[in-house]
Design an enzyme around this catalytic site. Sequence first.
Site, PDB file in Angstrom:
ATOM      1  CG  HIS A   1      -1.934   0.946   1.379  1.00  0.00           C
ATOM      2  ND1 HIS A   1      -1.706   2.268   1.668  1.00  0.00           N
ATOM      3  CD2 HIS A   1      -3.276   0.816   1.262  1.00  0.00           C
ATOM      4  CE1 HIS A   1      -2.872   2.909   1.724  1.00  0.00           C
ATOM      5  NE2 HIS A   1      -3.834   2.060   1.470  1.00  0.00           N
TER       6      HIS A   1
ATOM      7  CG  ASP B   1       0.720  -2.129   6.219  1.00  0.00           C
ATOM      8  OD1 ASP B   1      -0.225  -2.217   7.027  1.00  0.00           O
ATOM      9  OD2 ASP B   1       0.611  -1.569   5.116  1.00  0.00           O
TER      10      ASP B   1
ATOM     11  CD  GLN C   1      -6.518  -4.196   4.122  1.00  0.00           C
ATOM     12  OE1 GLN C   1      -7.524  -4.900   4.265  1.00  0.00           O
ATOM     13  NE2 GLN C   1      -6.608  -2.902   3.900  1.00  0.00           N
TER      14      GLN C   1
ATOM     15  CB  CYS D   1      -3.589   3.366  -1.600  1.00  0.00           C
ATOM     16  SG  CYS D   1      -4.894   4.523  -1.259  1.00  0.00           S
TER      17      CYS D   1
HETATM   18  N1  ALA Z   1      -6.180   1.047   2.908  1.00  0.00           N
HETATM   19  C1  ALA Z   1      -7.594   1.086   2.677  1.00  0.00           C
HETATM   20  C2  ALA Z   1      -8.010   0.292   1.479  1.00  0.00           C
HETATM   21  O1  ALA Z   1      -7.290  -0.563   1.044  1.00  0.00           O
HETATM   22  C3  ALA Z   1      -8.115   2.464   2.667  1.00  0.00           C
HETATM   23  O2  ALA Z   1      -9.065   0.523   0.969  1.00  0.00           O
END
Ligand code: ALA
Length: 405
Positions: free
Chosen positions: A122, A199, A202, A363
Amino acid sequence: MINFQLLRDDFPILQRTNRDRPLIYLDSSASSQKPQAVIDAITHYHANEHANIHRGVYELSERASIRHENVREKIKSYINAKHSREIIFVRGTTEAINLVAQTYGRSHFKAGDEIIISMMEHHSNLVPWQMIAKEAGAVLRVIPVTEAGELDLAELQKLISPRSKFIAIAHASNVLGTINPIKEIVKLAHAQKIPVLVDGAQAFPHQTVDVQDLDCDFYAFSSHKAYGPTGIGVLFGKTQLLENMPPYHGGGGMIASVRFANTTYAPVPQKFEAGTPDMAGVVGFGAALDYLQNIGMNNIIAHEKKLLDYASEKLSEISGLRIIGHAQHKLGVISFVLTGIHPHDIGTVLDHEGIAVRAGHHCAMPLMERFQVPATVRVSFGLYNTHEEIDALVSAIHLAKRLFA
Ligand code: ALA
């Protein structure tokens, strides 16, 4: 046995409509919805318990301070950190990563050093490293992603060299759903004394996270994707690393003593927590973790796996639909493209059917380039989603195909 259908009643927003249709919320990777217990905890805090913490000499402040520190303790246990001082409250994953890049990075990286990230990061686990690399004269090295959407670990082994000074890697991809083999990566890195930041934005809401088992040096996550409020998150860091890092923000609460000639800093975690924190957010996050613990992460994993399997099968049956990412270990996240229809157009048709998905680059622009797509439609599940909602999604995709035929 948990009745996930009944749990839907805990989420007031699921009774709402989207474009006059019953809301089908398939965008939990962007942000999850909030159960009433979390909303109530925040309201109760504001109505009955609020005062600034660690500053007041009166009962209300003392109680608010204890409440705040109790949540820190709860998070410590939840991720199995060794010490509660290893839990630093931040605004979210993005701030946590920037904190490490700007403090650890600025004090350690030199010209010619290499920072390893991956192609599936990301932007929040890419741009902060790019910024500090530019400042230090360091270089970003990138682990490639295979056609299946997995990290190419053989390539990682080739990338690691005496110049490697840091690895920053997603626990799970927000686009592909791939769950990365963090333990293996940490082992490879630690064999060369390279610290690893994970990170966890998720993975944290959908997996069991045990930072001692992973043995990662830093782990970053947000509350708002884990059924808690926005604006609050956590940076976990190993004590020794945190203690040797300079502070990030200066201000109240992070000092031991201040003179014009010199300021000394508070011990961790306070050293990294300048200013009045988001106390209500911390209380809400604590309530979200209670909520998750009551259901049990293993139950949530099993439920979301069933949704993933069902949706993957149903979507694969649609002609012209290509799922991007077929990793062996996946979260409940599916990205896809449909021949001849732009993802934004699909998103718009779904929206008019009451279905909330994300369409775009998520992103993760380098990953879009890797798969040679401008964007994808992304469906992501939370514990409140159902098989019927997936059926509605499939019907709406067929409708989009007819409209754009
Ligand atoms: N990181 C979040 C997404 O993947 C906002 O939608």
